[in-house]
Scaffold this motif. Structure first.
Motif, PDB file in Angstrom:
ATOM      1  N   ILE A 105       0.767  -1.321   0.056  1.00 26.73           N
ATOM      2  CA  ILE A 105      -0.082  -0.074   0.043  1.00 26.73           C
ATOM      3  C   ILE A 105       0.964   1.207  -0.069  1.00 26.73           C
ATOM      4  O   ILE A 105       0.394   2.123  -0.957  1.00 26.73           O
ATOM      5  CB  ILE A 105      -0.834  -0.067   1.019  1.00 26.73           C
ATOM      6  N   THR A 106       1.906   1.442   0.846  1.00 26.21           N
ATOM      7  CA  THR A 106       2.718   2.569   0.987  1.00 26.21           C
ATOM      8  C   THR A 106       3.569   2.676  -0.524  1.00 26.21           C
ATOM      9  O   THR A 106       3.449   3.930  -0.850  1.00 26.21           O
ATOM     10  CB  THR A 106       3.918   2.022   1.929  1.00 26.21           C
ATOM     11  N   ALA A 130       2.377   1.761  -3.160  1.00 23.91           N
ATOM     12  CA  ALA A 130       1.335   2.531  -4.221  1.00 23.91           C
ATOM     13  C   ALA A 130       1.279   3.929  -3.989  1.00 23.91           C
ATOM     14  O   ALA A 130       1.216   4.564  -4.876  1.00 23.91           O
ATOM     15  CB  ALA A 130       0.142   1.513  -4.426  1.00 23.91           C
ATOM     16  N   GLU A 131       0.719   4.019  -2.674  1.00 20.43           N
ATOM     17  CA  GLU A 131       0.216   5.828  -2.292  1.00 20.43           C
ATOM     18  C   GLU A 131       1.475   6.530  -2.705  1.00 20.43           C
ATOM     19  O   GLU A 131       1.186   7.619  -2.836  1.00 20.43           O
ATOM     20  CB  GLU A 131       0.050   5.393  -1.162  1.00 20.43           C
ATOM     21  N   LYS A 132       2.781   6.189  -2.420  1.00 20.44           N
ATOM     22  CA  LYS A 132       3.975   7.073  -2.738  1.00 20.44           C
ATOM     23  C   LYS A 132       3.811   7.675  -4.267  1.00 20.44           C
ATOM     24  O   LYS A 132       4.266   8.567  -4.636  1.00 20.44           O
ATOM     25  CB  LYS A 132       5.438   6.352  -2.407  1.00 20.44           C
ATOM     26  N   GLY A 139       0.902   7.960  -5.901  1.00 20.27           N
ATOM     27  CA  GLY A 139      -0.298   8.378  -6.209  1.00 20.27           C
ATOM     28  C   GLY A 139      -1.380   7.432  -6.539  1.00 20.27           C
ATOM     29  O   GLY A 139      -2.402   7.695  -6.890  1.00 20.27           O
ATOM     30  N   ARG A 140      -1.165   6.296  -5.973  1.00 21.80           N
ATOM     31  CA  ARG A 140      -2.144   5.103  -6.337  1.00 21.80           C
ATOM     32  C   ARG A 140      -2.936   4.730  -4.984  1.00 21.80           C
ATOM     33  O   ARG A 140      -2.400   5.236  -4.081  1.00 21.80           O
ATOM     34  CB  ARG A 140      -1.451   3.740  -7.011  1.00 21.80           C
ATOM     35  N   SER A 141      -3.965   3.881  -5.130  1.00 26.80           N
ATOM     36  CA  SER A 141      -4.600   3.689  -3.822  1.00 26.80           C
ATOM     37  C   SER A 141      -4.699   2.306  -3.348  1.00 26.80           C
ATOM     38  O   SER A 141      -4.230   1.393  -3.989  1.00 26.80           O
ATOM     39  CB  SER A 141      -6.053   3.985  -4.302  1.00 26.80           C
ATOM     40  N   LYS A 142      -4.904   2.158  -1.970  1.00 24.76           N
ATOM     41  CA  LYS A 142      -5.385   1.078  -1.348  1.00 24.76           C
ATOM     42  C   LYS A 142      -6.121  -0.068  -2.104  1.00 24.76           C
ATOM     43  O   LYS A 142      -5.951  -0.939  -2.130  1.00 24.76           O
ATOM     44  CB  LYS A 142      -5.683   1.218   0.235  1.00 24.76           C
ATOM     45  N   GLU A 143      -7.325   0.573  -2.620  1.00 28.01           N
ATOM     46  CA  GLU A 143      -8.277   0.158  -3.167  1.00 28.01           C
ATOM     47  C   GLU A 143      -7.899  -0.598  -4.670  1.00 28.01           C
ATOM     48  O   GLU A 143      -8.086  -1.810  -5.011  1.00 28.01           O
ATOM     49  CB  GLU A 143      -9.601   1.004  -3.750  1.00 28.01           C
ATOM     50  N   GLU A 144      -6.877   0.019  -5.154  1.00 23.49           N
ATOM     51  CA  GLU A 144      -6.051  -0.644  -6.519  1.00 23.49           C
ATOM     52  C   GLU A 144      -5.084  -1.695  -5.989  1.00 23.49           C
ATOM     53  O   GLU A 144      -5.178  -2.813  -6.806  1.00 23.49           O
ATOM     54  CB  GLU A 144      -5.120   0.357  -7.170  1.00 23.49           C
ATOM     55  N   ASP A 171      -5.898  -3.798  -3.279  1.00 24.44           N
ATOM     56  CA  ASP A 171      -6.862  -4.839  -3.216  1.00 24.44           C
ATOM     57  C   ASP A 171      -7.370  -5.403  -4.544  1.00 24.44           C
ATOM     58  O   ASP A 171      -7.559  -6.794  -4.495  1.00 24.44           O
ATOM     59  CB  ASP A 171      -7.844  -4.233  -2.325  1.00 24.44           C
TER      60      ASP A 171
END
Length: 116
Positions: free
Chosen positions: A19-20, A22-24, A26-31, A33
């Motif tokens: 998750i980290t 991806a989020e770094k 600009g992507r999301s936890k939902e993606e 998952d």
């Protein structure tokens, strides 16, 4: 055959790093998952159970409802190893997931990541 360290590592210990990563970018936890669900056939409730029970990677993949039939389309190099040449079945599945998360972090579209 000796087990790899990843075999007994809790999936819940690595999941936050996916998750980290991806989020770094600009992507999301939902993606993240969505990728996990696509690859393994798990759903949201099953993933929550896996995380709360600290299920290890070996069990995570052994109990996956269905590995996506398009996994053979996941190719390339991850952690210095060509995925197509990895012989250990569990390590290959782990590297499939790593590769998909890398593609997410690199900005690929979900359609390309999910081999649509």
């Amino acid at each position: 055959m000796a087990k790899h360290r990843i075999d007994t590592m809790a999936f819940s210990g690595v999941y936050p790093h996916y998750i980290t990563k991806a989020e770094k970018k600009g992507r999301s936890k939902e993606e993240v998952d969505q990728i996990i669900f696509w690859l393994t056939g798990y759903d949201e409730n099953a993933l929550e159970r896996i995380l709360s029970e600290k299920t290890n990677f070996e069990t995570f993949f052994d109990e996956a409802p269905q590995l996506n039939p398009n996994v053979s389309k996941i190719t390339g190099v991850i952690c210095g190893h060509r995925i197509e040449n990895i012989e250990d079945p569990l390590m290959k599945k782990v590297r499939y997931l790593d590769k998909l998360i890398d593609e997410l972090a690199k900005g690929k579209s979900m359609d390309k990541i999910l081999r649509k």
